[in-house]
Design a protein around this motif. Structure first.
Motif, PDB file in Angstrom:
ATOM      1  N   PHE A 217      73.025  28.013  37.089  1.00 63.91           N
ATOM      2  CA  PHE A 217      72.462  28.873  38.120  1.00 63.91           C
ATOM      3  C   PHE A 217      73.200  30.200  38.291  1.00 63.91           C
ATOM      4  O   PHE A 217      72.652  31.153  38.823  1.00 63.91           O
ATOM      5  CB  PHE A 217      72.458  28.141  39.472  1.00 63.91           C
ATOM      6  N   LEU A 218      74.471  30.243  37.848  1.00 60.92           N
ATOM      7  CA  LEU A 218      75.301  31.434  38.062  1.00 60.92           C
ATOM      8  C   LEU A 218      75.829  31.968  36.733  1.00 60.92           C
ATOM      9  O   LEU A 218      76.097  31.206  35.806  1.00 60.92           O
ATOM     10  CB  LEU A 218      76.469  31.091  38.991  1.00 60.92           C
ATOM     11  N   ASP A 219      75.988  33.279  36.653  1.00 58.28           N
ATOM     12  CA  ASP A 219      76.455  33.939  35.438  1.00 58.28           C
ATOM     13  C   ASP A 219      77.983  34.023  35.468  1.00 58.28           C
ATOM     14  O   ASP A 219      78.554  34.900  36.123  1.00 58.28           O
ATOM     15  CB  ASP A 219      75.838  35.340  35.334  1.00 58.28           C
ATOM     16  N   ARG A 226      83.602  34.680  38.599  1.00 53.98           N
ATOM     17  CA  ARG A 226      84.856  34.065  38.135  1.00 53.98           C
ATOM     18  C   ARG A 226      85.916  34.075  39.233  1.00 53.98           C
ATOM     19  O   ARG A 226      86.706  33.144  39.380  1.00 53.98           O
ATOM     20  CB  ARG A 226      85.373  34.790  36.895  1.00 53.98           C
ATOM     21  N   LYS A 227      85.938  35.140  40.048  1.00 60.56           N
ATOM     22  CA  LYS A 227      86.942  35.249  41.108  1.00 60.56           C
ATOM     23  C   LYS A 227      86.777  34.181  42.182  1.00 60.56           C
ATOM     24  O   LYS A 227      87.710  33.891  42.928  1.00 60.56           O
ATOM     25  CB  LYS A 227      86.865  36.633  41.748  1.00 60.56           C
ATOM     26  N   LEU A 228      85.593  33.598  42.263  1.00 61.66           N
ATOM     27  CA  LEU A 228      85.362  32.553  43.261  1.00 61.66           C
ATOM     28  C   LEU A 228      86.063  31.245  42.896  1.00 61.66           C
ATOM     29  O   LEU A 228      86.201  30.352  43.741  1.00 61.66           O
ATOM     30  CB  LEU A 228      83.858  32.300  43.427  1.00 61.66           C
ATOM     31  N   ALA A 229      86.463  31.133  41.629  1.00 65.79           N
ATOM     32  CA  ALA A 229      87.173  29.939  41.148  1.00 65.79           C
ATOM     33  C   ALA A 229      86.369  28.656  41.351  1.00 65.79           C
ATOM     34  O   ALA A 229      86.921  27.599  41.658  1.00 65.79           O
ATOM     35  CB  ALA A 229      88.542  29.821  41.817  1.00 65.79           C
ATOM     36  N   LEU A 284      72.930  29.610  47.894  1.00 67.06           N
ATOM     37  CA  LEU A 284      73.248  28.370  48.600  1.00 67.06           C
ATOM     38  C   LEU A 284      74.383  27.628  47.903  1.00 67.06           C
ATOM     39  O   LEU A 284      75.280  27.085  48.550  1.00 67.06           O
ATOM     40  CB  LEU A 284      72.007  27.478  48.688  1.00 67.06           C
ATOM     41  N   LEU A 285      74.345  27.606  46.566  1.00 66.20           N
ATOM     42  CA  LEU A 285      75.410  26.944  45.816  1.00 66.20           C
ATOM     43  C   LEU A 285      76.765  27.589  46.084  1.00 66.20           C
ATOM     44  O   LEU A 285      77.789  26.904  46.199  1.00 66.20           O
ATOM     45  CB  LEU A 285      75.103  26.987  44.318  1.00 66.20           C
TER      46      LEU A 285
END
Length: 367
Positions: A217-219, A226-229, A284-285
């Motif tokens: 769902f995410l790139d 990536r920063k969200l870890a 939402l994810l």
């Protein structure tokens, strides 16, 4: 002197009561008629069930939010009918729709099987999505603003502590009270059904791979993601059916958080374009990453619309508490699996308009 003082006191008391009564009346008038800042305006409300029905049903009031677009209105009607007929609770439906659908919806709700349902109709203003959703000009007709209704739950049900949200392609076969009573962990604003661990994925879709993980769902090539870890192999969840704690939702500003990620995606294109193709699930994810509770997987048995074939046994379908036709093949097109189960709860359209939509859907699916 004492009598004069008493008379003055009584007059002051009556004036205070009169002032409070006028203030309360004005407040109630505003609650039922004033548009909210989001443009979500209550249009119609049936405040109480008939006495006979009130005697039969218990006092437990359940708020259920469902979006109802004109081309899928029959789905919403069948979903509400299945919920209403299978519970003894006082369910109040908060039906989110667009202004041009209201007359059609109101007429349909007058049908005999539905006339005792309690409901509130709310108009959703698509302008609240400006700057938050990027619409492909070549696919503008496929953009469905009502899919974002679930992001604005506190605006639809401002005084409820807890609500259930359901998509329009579901049928409920058990008492919705059980789903409503899903326990949410402290600090969790919602409970969803996880994808990779669900009954649906084990029985219906084996080896689906990334479709049920965050990377679907995410790139993850984007630095912002990536920063969200967040681990790419984290199990995703299905937002078509969920229970929300609105007290926590408001405390955590969930709606604002969702809107932030929607706006960021417009600028940075953070969503995956490979597998999922969803524009409502990714925010939402992100917001609920490892911050949500789980619902019983039998309360969201899905993938019935992923193909025309039958992925489940009749015994499993009968045991399911909630059936979800997510995917291309909708039950009103008849080519979906177990469309006959959906048909039991469908109430014919008094205008005949939905019958034309169904025929068009069947012709499209047959190609």
């Amino acid at each position: 002197v004492n009598i004069s003082i008493l008379i003055v006191a009584v007059v002051i008391f009556l004036l205070v009561i009169h002032h409070n009564f006028l203030s309360l009346s004005d407040f109630l008038r505003r609650e039922l008629s004033d548009p909210s800042p989001l443009g979500l305006q209550p249009i119609d409300f049936i405040p109480a069930a008939p006495q006979r029905l009130a005697d039969e049903r218990n006092d437990k009031e359940i708020s259920v939010v469902i979006a109802a677009s004109d081309e899928r209105l029959g789905g919403a009607i069948a979903a509400m009918n299945s919920i209403y007929q299978n519970t003894r609770a006082n369910v109040v439906f908060h039906i989110v729709t667009l202004n041009d659908t209201v007359d059609h919806l109101r007429m349909w709700l007058r049908s005999p099987p539905l006339k005792n349902m309690r409901y509130r109709i709310l108009d959703f203003d698509p302008r609240v999505l400006e700057g938050k959703v990027q619409v492909d000009p070549q696919k503008a007709d496929t953009f469905k603003p009502l899919t974002f209704a679930r992001f604005y739950l506190p605006s639809f049900v401002p005084h409820a502590e807890k609500v259930i949200y359901v998509d329009d392609d579901v049928i409920v076969q058990d008492d919705i009270v059980e789903l409503y009573n899903t326990p949410l962990k402290p600090g969790h604003a919602a409970a969803f059904s996880d994808d990779c661990d669900s009954t649906s994925s084990k029985v219906a879709v084996r080896g689906a791979g990334n479709q049920y993980n965050y990377i679907g769902f995410l790139d993850y090539k984007k630095e912002t993601i990536r920063k969200l870890a967040m681990k790419a192999n984290t199990c995703s969840f299905n937002p078509g059916v969920f229970v929300a704690n609105l007290t926590e939702w408001k405390l955590q500003n969930i709606t604002k958080q969702l809107e932030k990620w929607m706006a960021l995606n417009v600028v940075e294109e953070l969503y995956s374009k490979t597998l999922a193709g969803s524009i409502t699930t990714p925010p939402l994810l992100i917001v609920f990453y490892k911050q949500h509770s789980s619902i019983d997987p039998m309360w969201n048995v899905r993938h019935l619309g992923s193909s025309a074939g039958k992925r489940y046994s009749p015994q499993f379908v009968e045991a399911a508490k909630l059936l979800h036709w997510n995917g291309h093949f909708k039950p009103w097109g008849r080519t979906a699996s177990y469309a006959e189960v959906w048909e039991k709860w469908y109430v014919p359209d008094p205008t005949g308009k939905f019958n034309l939509i169904r025929r068009h859907s069947e012709a499209y699916e047959a190609k």
